[in-house]
Design a protein around this motif. Structure first.
Motif, PDB file in Angstrom:
ATOM      1  N   GLU A   1      29.025 -17.071  12.912  1.00 46.70           N
ATOM      2  CA  GLU A   1      27.529 -16.413  12.453  1.00 46.70           C
ATOM      3  C   GLU A   1      27.523 -15.154  12.606  1.00 46.70           C
ATOM      4  O   GLU A   1      28.096 -14.737  13.826  1.00 46.70           O
ATOM      5  CB  GLU A   1      26.644 -17.318  13.060  1.00 46.70           C
ATOM      6  CG  GLU A   1      26.450 -18.867  12.571  1.00 46.70           C
ATOM      7  CD  GLU A   1      25.392 -19.283  13.196  1.00 46.70           C
ATOM      8  OE1 GLU A   1      24.356 -18.929  13.568  1.00 46.70           O
ATOM      9  OE2 GLU A   1      25.358 -20.621  13.508  1.00 46.70           O
TER      10      GLU A   1
ATOM     11  N   SER B   1      24.301 -12.321  13.072  1.00 47.68           N
ATOM     12  CA  SER B   1      22.588 -12.165  13.026  1.00 47.68           C
ATOM     13  C   SER B   1      22.535 -10.516  13.160  1.00 47.68           C
ATOM     14  O   SER B   1      23.347  -9.986  13.917  1.00 47.68           O
ATOM     15  CB  SER B   1      22.311 -12.802  14.421  1.00 47.68           C
ATOM     16  OG  SER B   1      22.643 -14.219  14.544  1.00 47.68           O
TER      17      SER B   1
ATOM     18  N   PRO C   1      18.207 -16.102  16.173  1.00 44.22           N
ATOM     19  CA  PRO C   1      19.156 -17.161  16.201  1.00 44.22           C
ATOM     20  C   PRO C   1      18.868 -18.410  17.009  1.00 44.22           C
ATOM     21  O   PRO C   1      18.270 -18.304  18.231  1.00 44.22           O
ATOM     22  CB  PRO C   1      20.477 -16.486  16.650  1.00 44.22           C
ATOM     23  CG  PRO C   1      20.249 -15.137  16.398  1.00 44.22           C
ATOM     24  CD  PRO C   1      18.695 -14.643  16.824  1.00 44.22           C
TER      25      PRO C   1
ATOM     26  N   TRP D   1      14.120  -9.979  13.545  1.00 42.54           N
ATOM     27  CA  TRP D   1      15.337 -10.539  13.273  1.00 42.54           C
ATOM     28  C   TRP D   1      15.336 -10.932  11.713  1.00 42.54           C
ATOM     29  O   TRP D   1      14.468 -11.339  11.245  1.00 42.54           O
ATOM     30  CB  TRP D   1      15.615 -12.005  13.803  1.00 42.54           C
ATOM     31  CG  TRP D   1      15.789 -11.723  15.356  1.00 42.54           C
ATOM     32  CD1 TRP D   1      15.090 -11.798  16.090  1.00 42.54           C
ATOM     33  CD2 TRP D   1      17.518 -11.555  15.907  1.00 42.54           C
ATOM     34  NE1 TRP D   1      15.786 -11.928  17.364  1.00 42.54           N
ATOM     35  CE2 TRP D   1      16.999 -11.518  17.296  1.00 42.54           C
ATOM     36  CE3 TRP D   1      18.578 -11.429  15.173  1.00 42.54           C
ATOM     37  CZ2 TRP D   1      18.127 -11.310  18.181  1.00 42.54           C
ATOM     38  CZ3 TRP D   1      19.643 -10.921  16.240  1.00 42.54           C
ATOM     39  CH2 TRP D   1      19.339 -11.023  17.710  1.00 42.54           C
TER      40      TRP D   1
END
Length: 826
Positions: free
Chosen positions: A703, A705, A674, A717
């Motif tokens: 958000e 993640s 992120p 990620w």
């Protein structure tokens, strides 16, 4: 799916208005005034060359027309005036005020008549009244000699909700006094606080909703040295700034500054969080202006920052730049150098009467002039034709995304991650329940949120609680502690020690329960304690913000009974210290704040053994990547040996790993994660994935993640934003890709840019939209052709009527018209 037809008359009217507006092109200028009134920015004066000043040029930028036509559209306003009494002025300050809030007030600056001198008069005009002309409020030295400010330039004025204009400083002005002009009574007052700083020039002034005025940068008048903006809040580079611009973002909490003297592109845009007083550089998703201006102006219009004129490359400019700031995590230039970005395979439309949204479609854009898909945008495509007068909008997005929040609860039940409560600001709390469908999210490459229910208006908002899943089938979420405040109440939230629970046996009708206790083992109210539960249903509560009680409290979630334990060697308590339960029954607490509100040493681990009821302090072998550490999260990796720490750890890494066998810290190899590292977030393990949800990322965020942590030494990620490719390292080539557009439900219908997703996962939806768009164009052309035919037949009918010789043709025309009208109706 929406279809609508635009009458040909509206296109003619639009074209006429467009051509009329485009007849006027203002001269390049700097040090001018710019005032936003409704949908127009009015400009006056300025400097057009070293020794040349604008001669009473008064015009406005028509914003709705500019967005509609994808072209900057100016209108000359001077022609409406019958008596212009104002001289040429540059470097003035201006506000919008008056009894009705529709008068422009100009003060200060250089005035050019037969000579050039500093202005100490106030000029005003009512731009709503077309018959109005400039008038001057003269300094009456007999009555205002002590309260009227002297002439000055290069200053910034603000106006409060009561219509009072505030003046301070100016070039060469050493007077520290703040002068206050009441635009409703035309009376000056002054105020000199004891702690007033040295005055400045070429600074920015921004008034917040709570009445504070924030002055940033500028030139210190007593020394003529640039002021360093680090005095407001720390920032990595040394960043003195002057002749820049500043606006208050739509959220009312962030100030955006842009440009300035000798500022480069990389540092041209900065955001100041006025709650935390921290600076940050926002991500800019596409190329902005070629040259960074100074002595320009900036105005906020809906969700757009309008940058006007200014000095670029050492000379006045006529450029207009427009920046979409609806998402401060990822801003987008939609116009630069007075040109809107080229949009292929579609038209842009700006709706100024409905939801005030600027919509945009593209399947193919150049690398520089490109709209990146906004995280808060629905993946949609707009296909249109002005000839056919048809616009087709296809929207294939999710219907629900949770609003931004921090300090919420996040609890895994099966393949769902349930979210409850949380906080957006000091007076906004949530009592909503939703979940992220993890199975669909990971298999269909898209975030799938579902709103379960608002439960009941009687359920309070809760933030900063501990939450666990309980029961034999893990269908109930239990909450303890945190702040509680009834929804729609103005009362202050209170700390709780009650047990709240939500039973999810029936998804469509969850039930809410509150359980009190008179047990002597009941812990005191507290917040910021970790959520820990073992396989037996025992929930462990320890510490909390401001708590000095060292006892470990154990809740039997099956019987809802409390037990209290105070081992002899119990350490001082902590808060914001995540606790992780290991398979052998040990709970490891890492970092956080101690009882003196100081960040704790992350090399000294606190370990509580739930089997033996004993505490132990364990030192790590090596130095932790960050020491101390706080406001982080911790999860146990799938190997049950490593603890993964995530959050605002240091400027070098956001993730660090602790080996619980060797007590050795390490930093994993990973691809780019992120862009903004949160705090106030949650971290939850689901199979091999660590899920980071919400938290503060510049502001409270919606958000989510997700990272694949199956190998704690090599973390991947997943790409949750399908528009901004991550700079993957060598080990990330096999990571999965997720595409999401997490638009907050609270923003639906608000100003935003809705862009087409360019990912292949939504290809079918895009193909469908294109096909429907083509059909729409064909239908539109057919309808318009029919109306044109009717129009000319009706004209022919009028010419034929009145002559008996034409009666047969008249009858035939009437029949045709009736048949055609019936077709239209049907």
């Amino acid at each position: 799916m929406v279809f609508f037809c635009l009458p040909i008359l509206s296109l003619i009217c639009f074209s006429t208005k467009y051509c009329k507006a485009q007849n006027y092109e203002p001269s390049p200028r700097s040090s001018h005034s710019a005032t936003l009134i409704q949908d127009r920015i009015y400009y006056f004066g300025g400097q057009i060359a070293n020794d040349q000043y604008d001669d009473k040029d008064f015009f406005y930028l028509d914003l709705p027309l500019s967005f509609q036509s994808n072209r900057v559209s100016f209108v000359n306003y001077s022609k409406f005036e019958t008596n212009i009494t104002i001289p040429s002025i540059y470097k003035p300050t201006n506000v919008l005020g008056g009894e009705m809030g529709n008068r422009i007030y100009l003060f200060g600056g250089y005035v050019k008549n037969d000579s050039i001198f500093l202005n100490d008069q106030v000029y005003t005009i009512d731009v709503v009244d077309k018959q109005s002309s400039w008038s001057v409020i003269v300094n009456d030295t007999l009555t205002n000699i002590d309260t009227w400010p002297s002439g000055r330039e290069s200053l910034a004025a603000v106006i409060d909700k009561q219509g009072r204009m505030y003046i301070w400083g100016g070039w060469g002005i050493t007077d520290k006094t703040i002068y206050i002009f009441d635009t409703k009574t035309n009376i000056w007052k002054k105020n000199l606080p004891e702690d007033a700083p040295n005055s400045r020039a070429a600074y920015t002034a921004t008034i917040l909703n709570d009445g504070r005025i924030i002055y940033i940068g500028g030139i210190i008048s007593s020394t003529y040295v640039q002021a360093d903006i680090q005095e407001m809040a720390p920032i990595q580079p040394n960043n003195p700034r002057s002749s820049h611009s500043a606006i208050l973002a739509p959220d009312g909490h962030n100030i955006i500054i842009y440009g300035g003297e000798n500022i480069d592109i990389e540092t041209s845009l900065l955001v100041l969080n006025t709650d935390l007083f921290t600076w940050s550089y926002p991500l800019i998703s596409n190329q902005g202006p070629d040259y960074i201006p100074n002595t320009h102006t900036a105005n906020l219009y809906k969700n757009y920052m309008i940058i006007s004129f200014g000095t670029r490359r050492g000379k006045p400019s006529s450029d207009i730049d427009i920046l979409d700031i609806s998402n401060l995590n990822n801003v987008t230039w939609i116009a630069r150098n007075s040109k809107f970005f080229n949009i292929q395979y579609g038209i842009a439309s700006y709706n100024s009467t409905d939801s005030n949204t600027y919509q945009n479609s593209t399947n193919n854009v150049s690398s520089n002039d490109t709209f990146q898909n906004d995280k808060n945008s629905n993946p949609a495509i707009i296909i249109g034709s002005i000839v056919g007068g048809v616009v087709v909008i296809a929207d294939d997005s999710n219907d629900y995304y949770p609003p931004p929040r921090i300090a919420h609860s996040a609890t895994i039940i099966g393949d769902r991650l349930y979210y409850f409560g949380g906080q957006k600001s000091d007076n906004i709390y949530y009592n909503d329940l939703s979940y992220l469908d993890l199975n669909k999210t990971l298999t269909q490459n898209k975030l799938f949120f579902v709103s379960v229910s608002s439960l009941s208006t009687t359920i309070p908002g809760i933030f900063k609680p501990a939450s666990v899943a309980i029961g034999s089938n893990k269908k109930t979420i239990l909450f303890f502690g945190g702040y509680v405040r009834p929804i729609n109440s103005d009362s202050d939230p209170v700390l709780s020690n009650q047990i709240y629970s939500i039973n999810l046996e029936n998804d469509l009708k969850p039930t809410w329960a509150v359980t009190g206790s008179n047990s002597s083992a009941l812990p005191s109210p507290r917040e910021n304690v970790p959520s820990i539960i073992n396989d037996k249903g025992q929930m462990y509560i320890w510490g909390g913000w401001g708590i000095t009680d060292k006892a470990m409290y154990i809740l039997d979630t099956n019987k809802l009974t409390w037990q209290k334990s105070t081992p002899a060697n119990a350490p001082d308590t902590r808060s914001f210290s995540p606790g992780v339960l290991l398979p052998d029954g040990r709970i490891i607490f890492i970092g956080g704040y101690d009882g003196n509100y100081m960040a704790s040493d992350s090399q000294q681990l606190l370990i509580y053994n739930t089997i033996t009821d004993e505490w132990k302090q364990e030192g790590t072998i090596n130095i932790a990547p960050a020491n101390p550490i706080h406001k982080h999260t911790a999860v146990l990796a799938p190997d049950k040996q490593h603890i993964i720490i995530y959050g605002q750890i240091s400027n070098k890494t956001s993730v660090t790993v602790l080996d619980t066998n060797t007590f050795l810290w390490s930093v994993p190899t990973m691809n780019q994660g992120p862009l903004y590292i949160p705090d106030g977030h949650s971290a939850t393990m689901y199979k091999n994935y660590m899920i980071i949800s919400f938290g503060i990322r510049l502001n409270p965020s919606s958000e989510v993640s997700i990272a694949d942590v199956s190998d704690p030494k090599n973390i991947n990620w997943l790409k949750l934003d399908g528009t901004l490719p991550l700079n993957s390292s060598s080990n990330s080539t096999s990571s999965k890709t997720l595409n999401s557009a997490p638009t907050s439900s609270s923003n639906k219908g608000s100003d935003q840019i809705n862009n087409t997703s360019t990912t292949t996962t939504d290809g079918k939806s895009n193909q469908k939209a294109v096909i429907l768009g083509i059909i729409g164009v064909v239908v539109g052309l057919g309808i318009m052709s029919l109306f044109v035919t009717l129009y000319f037949r009706k004209r022919r009918l009028k010419k034929l009527q009145g002559n008996s010789e034409n009666l047969p043709e008249v009858v035939n025309l009437r029949q045709d018209l009736n048949e055609n009208l019936s077709e239209v109706v049907n």
